[in-house]
Design a protein around this motif. Structure first.
Motif, PDB file in Angstrom:
ATOM      1  N   ASP A  45      -6.323  -3.575 -16.715  1.00 34.06           N
ATOM      2  CA  ASP A  45      -7.704  -3.247 -17.083  1.00 34.06           C
ATOM      3  C   ASP A  45      -8.419  -2.415 -16.017  1.00 34.06           C
ATOM      4  OD1 ASP A  45      -7.497  -4.651 -19.471  1.00 34.06           O
ATOM      5  OD2 ASP A  45      -8.256  -6.510 -18.583  1.00 34.06           O
ATOM      6  N   LEU A  46      -7.807  -2.240 -14.849  1.00 37.93           N
ATOM      7  CA  LEU A  46      -8.458  -1.568 -13.732  1.00 37.93           C
ATOM      8  C   LEU A  46      -7.866  -0.202 -13.392  1.00 37.93           C
ATOM      9  CD1 LEU A  46      -8.681  -4.674 -11.385  1.00 37.93           C
ATOM     10  CD2 LEU A  46     -10.479  -3.781 -12.874  1.00 37.93           C
ATOM     11  N   VAL A  47      -6.633   0.028 -13.785  1.00 40.13           N
ATOM     12  CA  VAL A  47      -5.916   1.250 -13.423  1.00 40.13           C
ATOM     13  C   VAL A  47      -5.671   2.069 -14.683  1.00 40.13           C
ATOM     14  CG1 VAL A  47      -3.783   2.160 -12.428  1.00 40.13           C
ATOM     15  CG2 VAL A  47      -4.829   0.107 -11.462  1.00 40.13           C
ATOM     16  N   ASN A  48      -6.070   3.355 -14.646  1.00 39.63           N
ATOM     17  CA  ASN A  48      -5.878   4.214 -15.813  1.00 39.63           C
ATOM     18  C   ASN A  48      -4.419   4.466 -16.121  1.00 39.63           C
ATOM     19  OD1 ASN A  48      -8.614   4.490 -16.222  1.00 39.63           O
ATOM     20  ND2 ASN A  48      -8.764   6.395 -15.083  1.00 39.63           N
ATOM     21  N   GLU A  49      -3.629   4.669 -15.088  1.00 41.73           N
ATOM     22  CA  GLU A  49      -2.224   5.018 -15.283  1.00 41.73           C
ATOM     23  C   GLU A  49      -1.414   4.464 -14.127  1.00 41.73           C
ATOM     24  OE1 GLU A  49       0.288   8.995 -16.462  1.00 41.73           O
ATOM     25  OE2 GLU A  49      -1.493   9.229 -15.215  1.00 41.73           O
ATOM     26  N   PHE A  50      -0.315   3.843 -14.447  1.00 45.00           N
ATOM     27  CA  PHE A  50       0.602   3.282 -13.445  1.00 45.00           C
ATOM     28  C   PHE A  50       1.963   3.915 -13.694  1.00 45.00           C
ATOM     29  CE2 PHE A  50       3.562   0.004 -11.919  1.00 45.00           C
ATOM     30  CZ  PHE A  50       3.074  -0.210 -10.647  1.00 45.00           C
ATOM     31  N   VAL A  51       2.360   4.819 -12.802  1.00 45.40           N
ATOM     32  CA  VAL A  51       3.602   5.572 -12.977  1.00 45.40           C
ATOM     33  C   VAL A  51       4.516   5.267 -11.791  1.00 45.40           C
ATOM     34  CG1 VAL A  51       4.638   7.861 -13.162  1.00 45.40           C
ATOM     35  CG2 VAL A  51       2.399   7.402 -14.206  1.00 45.40           C
ATOM     36  N   VAL A  52       5.765   4.959 -12.094  1.00 48.95           N
ATOM     37  CA  VAL A  52       6.761   4.762 -11.047  1.00 48.95           C
ATOM     38  C   VAL A  52       7.761   5.909 -11.124  1.00 48.95           C
ATOM     39  CG1 VAL A  52       8.628   3.291 -10.204  1.00 48.95           C
ATOM     40  CG2 VAL A  52       6.537   2.255 -11.107  1.00 48.95           C
ATOM     41  N   LYS A  53       7.931   6.601 -10.026  1.00 51.00           N
ATOM     42  CA  LYS A  53       8.914   7.670  -9.923  1.00 51.00           C
ATOM     43  C   LYS A  53       9.973   7.232  -8.921  1.00 51.00           C
ATOM     44  CE  LYS A  53       6.375  11.263 -11.746  1.00 51.00           C
ATOM     45  NZ  LYS A  53       6.803  12.202 -12.712  1.00 51.00           N
ATOM     46  N   GLU A  54      11.193   7.115  -9.383  1.00 52.14           N
ATOM     47  CA  GLU A  54      12.301   6.748  -8.497  1.00 52.14           C
ATOM     48  C   GLU A  54      12.877   8.033  -7.911  1.00 52.14           C
ATOM     49  OE1 GLU A  54      15.119   4.090 -10.316  1.00 52.14           O
ATOM     50  OE2 GLU A  54      13.523   3.198 -11.529  1.00 52.14           O
ATOM     51  N   MET A  55      12.959   8.083  -6.585  1.00 57.76           N
ATOM     52  CA  MET A  55      13.427   9.275  -5.879  1.00 57.76           C
ATOM     53  C   MET A  55      14.401   8.884  -4.785  1.00 57.76           C
ATOM     54  SD  MET A  55       9.782  11.153  -5.482  1.00 57.76           S
ATOM     55  CE  MET A  55       9.329  12.344  -6.701  1.00 57.76           C
ATOM     56  N   HIS A  56      15.032   9.870  -4.224  1.00 57.28           N
ATOM     57  CA  HIS A  56      15.922   9.626  -3.078  1.00 57.28           C
ATOM     58  C   HIS A  56      15.639  10.673  -2.003  1.00 57.28           C
ATOM     59  CE1 HIS A  56      18.089  12.649  -5.441  1.00 57.28           C
ATOM     60  NE2 HIS A  56      18.591  13.049  -4.294  1.00 57.28           N
ATOM     61  N   ALA A  57      15.924  10.315  -0.778  1.00 56.28           N
ATOM     62  CA  ALA A  57      15.711  11.218   0.352  1.00 56.28           C
ATOM     63  C   ALA A  57      16.780  12.310   0.350  1.00 56.28           C
ATOM     64  CB  ALA A  57      15.759  10.452   1.658  1.00 56.28           C
ATOM     65  N   ILE A  58      16.380  13.482   0.769  1.00 58.85           N
ATOM     66  CA  ILE A  58      17.319  14.587   0.934  1.00 58.85           C
ATOM     67  C   ILE A  58      17.423  14.865   2.427  1.00 58.85           C
ATOM     68  CG2 ILE A  58      17.749  17.018   0.461  1.00 58.85           C
ATOM     69  CD1 ILE A  58      16.112  16.681  -2.099  1.00 58.85           C
ATOM     70  N   GLY A  59      18.578  14.631   2.951  1.00 62.72           N
ATOM     71  CA  GLY A  59      18.809  14.929   4.361  1.00 62.72           C
ATOM     72  C   GLY A  59      18.358  13.904   5.320  1.00 62.72           C
TER      73      GLY A  59
END
Length: 59
Positions: A45-59
């Motif tokens: 009810d408090l956050v308009n959008e909750f997005v999780v992006k899974e990433m990995h480090a390069i180098g």
């Protein structure tokens, strides 16, 4: 390993958490924990959008 909160310079209503974990399984267990599920339920009810992006480090 790391958990940093960032705020958008142009829109103070936009926040990003940058998290580094020792492994996917550790992160996944965290996301399934009771306190994170409680946060997500509360934030619904408090956050308009909750997005999780899974990433990995390069180098």
């Amino acid at each position: 390993m790391q958990y940093d909160l960032h705020q958008d310079n142009q829109d103070p209503n936009v926040f990003v958490f940058l998290e580094r974990w020792t492994g996917y399984d550790v992160w996944h267990d965290h996301m399934e924990s009771a306190h994170i599920k409680a946060y997500i339920a509360l934030a619904d009810d408090l956050v308009n959008e909750f997005v999780v992006k899974e990433m990995h480090a390069i180098g």
